[in-house]
Motif scaffolding. Sequence first.
Motif, PDB file in Angstrom:
ATOM      1  N   SER A   1      -2.687   5.390   6.181  1.00 40.92           N
ATOM      2  CA  SER A   1      -3.223   4.473   5.167  1.00 40.92           C
ATOM      3  C   SER A   1      -3.699   3.223   5.877  1.00 40.92           C
ATOM      4  O   SER A   1      -3.039   2.731   6.802  1.00 40.92           O
ATOM      5  CB  SER A   1      -2.149   4.111   4.129  1.00 40.92           C
ATOM      6  OG  SER A   1      -1.647   5.255   3.482  1.00 40.92           O
TER       7      SER A   1
ATOM      8  N   MET B   1       0.844  -1.198   0.000  1.00 42.34           N
ATOM      9  CA  MET B   1       0.000   0.000   0.000  1.00 42.34           C
ATOM     10  C   MET B   1       0.879   1.248   0.000  1.00 42.34           C
ATOM     11  O   MET B   1       2.035   1.217   0.426  1.00 42.34           O
ATOM     12  CB  MET B   1      -0.928   0.015   1.224  1.00 42.34           C
ATOM     13  CG  MET B   1      -0.231   0.227   2.558  1.00 42.34           C
ATOM     14  SD  MET B   1      -1.374   0.267   3.953  1.00 42.34           S
ATOM     15  CE  MET B   1      -1.856  -1.452   4.007  1.00 42.34           C
TER      16      MET B   1
ATOM     17  N   PHE C   1     -10.228   0.288   1.399  1.00 42.25           N
ATOM     18  CA  PHE C   1      -8.908   0.908   1.499  1.00 42.25           C
ATOM     19  C   PHE C   1      -9.106   2.408   1.622  1.00 42.25           C
ATOM     20  O   PHE C   1      -9.831   3.020   0.830  1.00 42.25           O
ATOM     21  CB  PHE C   1      -8.033   0.596   0.281  1.00 42.25           C
ATOM     22  CG  PHE C   1      -6.725   1.343   0.293  1.00 42.25           C
ATOM     23  CD1 PHE C   1      -5.702   0.968   1.153  1.00 42.25           C
ATOM     24  CD2 PHE C   1      -6.535   2.457  -0.525  1.00 42.25           C
ATOM     25  CE1 PHE C   1      -4.511   1.663   1.187  1.00 42.25           C
ATOM     26  CE2 PHE C   1      -5.343   3.157  -0.496  1.00 42.25           C
ATOM     27  CZ  PHE C   1      -4.334   2.755   0.363  1.00 42.25           C
TER      28      PHE C   1
ATOM     29  N   LEU D   1      -5.862  -0.709   5.199  1.00 38.78           N
ATOM     30  CA  LEU D   1      -6.468  -1.704   4.319  1.00 38.78           C
ATOM     31  C   LEU D   1      -7.231  -2.694   5.182  1.00 38.78           C
ATOM     32  O   LEU D   1      -6.701  -3.225   6.160  1.00 38.78           O
ATOM     33  CB  LEU D   1      -5.387  -2.420   3.506  1.00 38.78           C
ATOM     34  CG  LEU D   1      -5.841  -3.578   2.620  1.00 38.78           C
ATOM     35  CD1 LEU D   1      -6.701  -3.048   1.469  1.00 38.78           C
ATOM     36  CD2 LEU D   1      -4.646  -4.347   2.088  1.00 38.78           C
TER      37      LEU D   1
END
Length: 1038
Positions: free
Chosen positions: A165, A92, A158, A167
Motif C-alpha cells: 500500500s 491506510m 493512493f 500514499l
Amino acid sequence: MKTILFLVAFFSLLHIKLGFFTSAQFDGFRSRNEPKIVYNYDRINEVKKQCSSILPHDSDQKPYGKRFYRLKDRLTFINGDWFQVLDKSPLMPFDHKPNTSTSNPVPKSPVNLISFWVSDVDRAHRSKNSVSINGFLQLGITMSGSFGYKPYDNNPTFRIYPDHSELSVAFQGIVTDNSDDNNGETVMCLLGNAMLPYRDNDKNNPWDWVNEPGYMNNPPLIQDDQILLVVRYPKTFTLTKRGIYGSLKSLSPKTSDKYFDEVHISASLSASANYEFSSQKLVSKACDPYPYKDGFVDEGFGVYKGDDFCLILERFTGQDPLTIVPNWKCNGTDSFCSKLGPFDSDDSIRSTDGSFKGVRLSFQDVRCEEESVKGKSGKYTKVAGLIRVVRPFEDHYNVAQRTGLNNMTLSVEGKWESSSGQLCMIGCRGVVDQESNGCDSRVCLYIPLSFSIKQRSIILGSISSVGEADSSNSSFFPLAFEKLVRPSELYDQYTESKPYYTYSKIAFAGTVLEKNEPFSFGTVVKKSLLTFPKIEDADSFLVGLSLLSEDLTLHHPAVPDSSPNRGPRTDLQLEILSIGLLFGRYWLLQNDSVTEEDTPYHSQKTYTERQLLVNVSAQISLTGPIYANFSNLFVEGLYHPLVGRMYLMGCRDVRASWNVLYDSRDLEEGLDCLIEVVVSYPPTTTRWLVNPTATISISSRRSEGDPLFFKPVKLQTIPIMYRAQREDILSRQGVEGILRALTLSVAIGCILSQLFYIKENSDSSPYVSIVMLAVQAVGYGIPLVTGAEAIFKKSKSYEESSVLEKSQMVKVIDYTVNILVLVSFSLTLRLYQKVWRARVRLLTRAPHEQNRVPSDKRVLFVTVVIHVLGYVCVLVVHKVQPWLVELEEYTGLVQDFFLLPQVIGNLIWQLDCVPLRKSYFIGLTVIQLLPHVYDYIRSPIPNPYFAEEYEFVDPRLDFYSRIGDVLIPMIAILLAVFVYVQQKLGYEKLARVLDFGKFRVLPRRSVAYERLPPVVAEAEMTSGVNGGDATRKEVDIE
C-alpha cells in the motif's frame, strides 16, 4: 551585388530554418523527458498561520542568503520509518493474505517506509529567515518493496494491491533555521494535499472494502488538503545527531472521516551530508586503552594493517551483509544467551532459538577520515557508519537502502590504527538523546589475512557491552559476526598484503584417501588411460596452480546420484580458496608471495604418487531445504591428479541453538568438523567414454544417535566443461563448419557425376527414383528456409548459446556453407528435371503402354507406409519427448535412408539396367553417415550450458543415441549394398539367386516391365520444307 544579396538572404533563411528545427527538436525532447511543471505557492500564508509556533520571527535572523545551497539534497530522505500510536484512526489499509502453499517457517511482517523529495525551491520570494519549497512525500506499507525512486508525476495518489500500500502527498510550505549556530536545527513545515483511502466508522473493521473483489482498480478515496508535515533536521551530522525526526498530522477534526492519528517519522541524513567526527569522549569510553582486549586479540591470526583499510572495508561490507555467529561459548540463562546483542528482537528472530539462523547485519554509510597523531608513525583513521539488523525474511538489498533509526540500528563511530589493525567503535542504539543514553555498546572489527578451515572470515568482529568489565554482569553476551571469504573478492589492495592459508587437516584427509581408494584393476586402468585436471606447464608455477583452481571450481546444478529418477535439483557451488601455496587466484603483478624458487615442482622429471598430491581448501554451498544442515561447508584436504578426486575433511556451521552448541564438547570453534567429502571429476580426454559429470559425496563420521549426525549425501552435477574445453567451443564451430563445407563439396561432385552419367546413358535415366531425388531436395531445401544445418545437425547444440558469439571466421564459413547448400539444391533439381523429361519421352514413344514406363506412385506409397510405421515405433520407444520434436529428428532419419525409395523402385520396376552411378549413391551414403561417425567419436556434450534445456544432449533422451549411431549407418550401408547388387545382377538373376527350391523370394519377371528400346535423343516434331511431308527429327535439346 545581386549575387551577394541573394547569398545573404539564402543563408539567413537557412539559419532561421535550422534554428527553428533545432529549437523544436530540443523543445520536443524536453517535453518528452523533462516536462516543465509549474509549482504553486498559493498556500504560504496558510502555512505561516499553521506553523506560527514553529517558525522564528524575521527580526531574530539574518537573511537566508546562500543557506538554500543544495537544499534539495539536504532535505531529501529515502526509505525512513514511520509508525502510528493508534487510537481508532489508522492512515491506510494493508492487504496481506498468508501463503499457505509455502513451507517457510519464518514469519514475515510488513515494514512501514517513507520517503520525501524537494521538488522546487522558491528562490525569488525568500524572506529573511525562511524559504518556500514544494515537496512530495510517499509513504506506505510493504512486504518486500521500497520507495527509493521519486514518482514521475507529482499527483497525489493512493495505490493498494496485495502486500503493498502506498500514499503520495504533494506539499508546499516553508523551511527555516531555529538558530544560527551548528547545534540548532533546520525545520520544515508544510501543508499537503492527498487522496486518502476511505475509512468506515466501524473501529474493528475500518477497511471492509478491501475484501471486495476489484478493490485495487477503484479504491474509495477522499480528497484532503488539511495535512501538516513537520520535519526537523540537525545542522551537523554526528554520531548523536544523525537522525531526522518529524510528524504527519491531520488538521481535520477527530469526528471527520479525513482525520487520522499522528504519524511519527524517523530517518537519517543522506549520503551527501557531511559527517563530523566529534564524539572522541564516547569513543574513548569504549576503546581506551587501545587496542581493546576482546576475544580476538589474543588468537594470534594476522590482520590487515595496510593503507587502504577504509577502501577494503567499504568493498567487503557493501556487497553482502555480515553473518551473526551463535553464542556457542555462552553459559547462562536462555534469555541472556539467546539475546541479539544490544538490538531488540521480534518474532522472526526469537524463533531462531539463539542460533540466529538467517539473521544478518548490514553495515551502511561507511565514512572515513584520516589524520595524523603526534608520536605515532602509523595510519590513524576515524570511521563511522550505521549497523542495521536484517531479519531472516528480509531482502538485504532493500534493507541496505533503509535510513530509519530504531532499536534495531546501531550508530557507530570509532578509530582504526595500523599498529594493531583493530577498528574499535562506540555504538548508539536507535534514537539518541542529548545525554547520549543508549551509547553503551562497543564494536570491534578486523580484516584477517590468515585463514584456515576454522577461520574463513574476511571480516571478523564482535559487539559487546561498555562499562561492565565482568561479562556476567553485562546486559547481553558479546555478539560475534563475520563475513565469509569469497575467492572472487580476493584482488586489488587486499591481496597486496599477501593473505595466506594454513592447512591443519591434511593428515585426516589422508585417511579419507586410503579408505576411498583401495587398489583395484579399474584404478590402475584409470591412472594409465585417462587424464584429469592437473598442474599444466604454464609461464609460472603460480599460473599453473591458478588454472588448476579454475578447473576444479564447480558452479553447476546437481541432483541426487543414487536416485533412479531425477530428484530435487540443487545449486552446487564449490569454490577453491587455496591450492598448494597459492591463496585465491593469481593476478598478474599481484599475489607474488610465492616465487618459482619456492616451488621444486619443475626440478624433477619423475614423481611418486604421494609427491603429486596437492593440498587444497574449498568452500561448498548447497541450496534447498533438505541441505539446510550443511548449506555452507568448509573443506580441506588432498587432490589426486591421477584419478581426478579430492579427498577432504569438512567443517560446517551447525546453526543450532546456543545450548545445543554449548553441550557439544567435540565442536571446534563452534563448527562440526567430523565430516568426510569426496569430489570426483570427469577426465579431460576421452569424454565420449565417460559421462562428463562431477560427483560429490558428503558423509558424517558421527554415530546415528548423535544429534549432529546426518545421512550421507551423494550428488551428481550436470555435464561440466573444463577451461580448455570452453575455449574449444568456438574452434569446434569452425571445425564443424569446415567439415560441412567439405562434405557439401563432395556431395556436389557426386551429383555432377550422376548428371554426366545420365547424359551418356539416357536409356537408364527414367529408372532413377523421383521420390529419392525429392528426399534429397527436401534435405537441402529445409536449411535454406529455416536456417538449420544441412549436415552435422545433431552436433550444433552449442550454437544456441547466448554466452558465445560467432567469430568472423565462423560467419564466413556459414556463408560458404549456405552457398554450397544452394548449389546442391539446384543440381538436385536439375537431376530431377532430367529424369522427369526422360520419362516424358518414353510416354511420347509408347502412349498406349504407360504401364511399361517407370512410375513412383507405388514407390511413394510403400515408402510412406514404412516411414509412418517407423515413426510410430519411435514414439513408442521415446515416450518422454513430444511428438513434434521426434518428427523433426525423424526427418533427418529419412534423409539418412534416402536410398530406400530406389531399392523399392528397383524391385517394382524389375530393374535390368544401371540407373545410378556407383560414385553417386556410395558417395552420398558416406556423406550421410559422417554425422553419426562424428557423433560417436566426439565428446557427447559440447556445451554444458544446454544440459538442462537441450534435451537431445541427454543420452537417456537422445534420438540419435549411441546405439542409433551404430545401427543407422549399418542400415544405410545395407541399402547401398542392395542398390549395388540390384544394378550388378539385374532383377532376373537376383530372383534366381533368391530362389530356395520351391520358395521364391521375388516373383518372376513380368512382361509389362520390359524396357522399351533405348532413345538416344529427345524427339521434337518439326515440319518438312520439301514436298510438305511431315518428318520426325531427333534433336537433343538439353
